[in-house]
Write a protein that holds these residues in place. Sequence first.
Motif, PDB file in Angstrom:
ATOM      1  N   ARG A 216       0.864  -1.025  -0.136  1.00  0.00           N
ATOM      2  CA  ARG A 216      -0.113   0.059  -0.154  1.00  0.00           C
ATOM      3  C   ARG A 216       0.836   1.212  -0.077  1.00  0.00           C
ATOM      4  O   ARG A 216       1.683   1.386   0.925  1.00  0.00           O
ATOM      5  CB  ARG A 216      -0.841  -0.094   1.326  1.00  0.00           C
ATOM      6  N   GLU A 242      -1.064  -7.883  -4.308  1.00  0.00           N
ATOM      7  CA  GLU A 242      -2.027  -6.924  -4.340  1.00  0.00           C
ATOM      8  C   GLU A 242      -0.951  -5.519  -4.203  1.00  0.00           C
ATOM      9  O   GLU A 242      -0.222  -5.389  -3.048  1.00  0.00           O
ATOM     10  CB  GLU A 242      -2.889  -7.179  -3.030  1.00  0.00           C
ATOM     11  N   ASP A 244      -1.935  -1.734  -4.162  1.00  0.00           N
ATOM     12  CA  ASP A 244      -2.811  -0.376  -4.037  1.00  0.00           C
ATOM     13  C   ASP A 244      -1.997   0.784  -3.784  1.00  0.00           C
ATOM     14  O   ASP A 244      -1.285   1.126  -3.012  1.00  0.00           O
ATOM     15  CB  ASP A 244      -3.827  -0.544  -2.834  1.00  0.00           C
ATOM     16  N   PHE A 303      -5.043   3.999   5.598  1.00  0.00           N
ATOM     17  CA  PHE A 303      -4.716   3.040   4.379  1.00  0.00           C
ATOM     18  C   PHE A 303      -3.176   2.562   4.562  1.00  0.00           C
ATOM     19  O   PHE A 303      -3.090   1.492   4.447  1.00  0.00           O
ATOM     20  CB  PHE A 303      -4.756   4.150   2.995  1.00  0.00           C
ATOM     21  N   LYS A 305      -2.180   2.026   7.596  1.00  0.00           N
ATOM     22  CA  LYS A 305      -2.005   1.676   9.186  1.00  0.00           C
ATOM     23  C   LYS A 305      -1.448   0.276   9.066  1.00  0.00           C
ATOM     24  O   LYS A 305      -1.891  -0.495   8.260  1.00  0.00           O
ATOM     25  CB  LYS A 305      -3.347   1.751   9.652  1.00  0.00           C
TER      26      LYS A 305
END
Lengths: 305, 248
Positions: A216, A242, A244, A303, A305
Amino acid sequence: MNEITKEILKSVSDYNDGYKDAYSIRENGCGVARKSTENIKIEDKEDAPGLVIRVKPGTKGERVSIPACVTHGNIDDIVYNDFYIGEGADVLIVAGCGVHLDTGEPARHNGIHRFFLGKNSHVVYQEKHVGTGRGPGIRSIDPVTEITLDEGSELEMDSLQLGGVDKTIRKTSAVVGKEAHLIIRERILTDGEQEAVTDFVVEMNGENSGVNLISRSVAKGSSHQAYRSKIIGNAPCTGHSECDAILADNGKVDAAPELSANHEDAALIHEAAIGKIAGEQITKLRTLGLTEAEAEAKIVAGFLK
Amino acid sequence: MLKINDLTWSAPDGGRVLRGVDLEIPDNKLVVITGPNGGGKTTLAKLISGLETPDSGSIELDGTDITKLDITERAKLGISYAFQQPVRFKGITVSDLLELAAGEKLSVGEARSYLMRVGLCAREYINREVNDTLSGGEIKRIEIATVLARHSRLSIFDEPEAGIDLWSFNNLIDVFTDMRKNLNGSLIIISHQERILSIADEIVVIADGKITMQGEADKVLKCLLSDDPSCMECPKKEVHYHGGEVNE
């Protein structure tokens, strides 16, 4: 150990005038404090600057901290640390790093960490990077992490960089054995002119092995981030990646995921989403009484964290 | 009291959605707004909450003109809005969202009580992220819990029944019935559901951007469910109106 180092240690690890368990503190390219325990031995590496950390088989609930700090310019610190985790051990490894500059000269820390996890062992590896100081010099942190997971072992890697680092190239590679699992959670915030490159290569060689890569990132200002990942399934395995990213201001993010399935029972998935904060998220938080700026800050903080 | 005066709003493509709405929502009442899809119900709710800005007309809350206030300012005055399609967040937990709604740190017990009121087992949800792993019914109930946590002066629920299962719907009725009993302000629910209409104090019908019917719930509901064509053609004759003349 200077005062800047102590402050960095507090922000990248749980330093409180020392550590309870095994540790080694590196300051400006030199080891300044070290302690081994009965179950965790820390020794000098013979062929290169760095350490060999050995965790006895069956060790449970212990931790080892190996933070590294650079507190002035004109330092290019390279350290090679090898971790050998005994069969059935379950430990926490904390490897925070900070670069502090009050002048215009650049400084870099490059930690090359190799992990060899024995059968059925479990490691949580925490890596937190910061850049501090008012100097305009370039703060670089370029970690290299090489992971070898033996049968039934598991490594959870939490990697966090929440500001102040001007340039980072983060390379992580892993070979995952039979019924072994790798979990990597990476969170990066860049701002201004900062640059961050993340590069994962994971080879799934063991039957029923698994990997979960979660990245992230938030790119603010004019910063730039690049995310590359490659999962190679050479056996019956599961792989998930993933990525993001949230863009703010003029931030830019490149994401290049790659999956290679070389076995018919390799199940590999990639998800990627890049974009600015969704307007409806800000609207929702505003209906709860937050201002637009407060809503943005809350969304970014959550987001990452 | 919420008072809406001659409110109009057009979509970005120029299509008129609200065509001069006058409406009064009294205190301590559960008012259900119903009507055909596309009639302007959600638009009216968004205009009240500040999510949209009217072309003309005004909105007053307790005698204060709030037409020009933004979303945040209206929220701070005590207006809450539960979205028809709740928003999802990566990294924000159910507990985080409830605390943001409450405007203060909540004890575990307090957070649990809000979740329990909407029929969610707190232990399973309190630390979960409000993200795609939640089902439509779960996130809907969490959305409702955030409005409960706000203890609002005016709470607006936009089609709370949409996308939830029967069990959740039954629970929803209990939640609104309970809210109705303990009202300390006004409650507006946009709904097509007869069971929600049946627990209202008043029902407002909006069609084609205008209020076509408003009155005590039993009378309006009787009219809406009637097969008598004259009732639907001229509902104003069949019901008792609250708030005076209704624009056509």
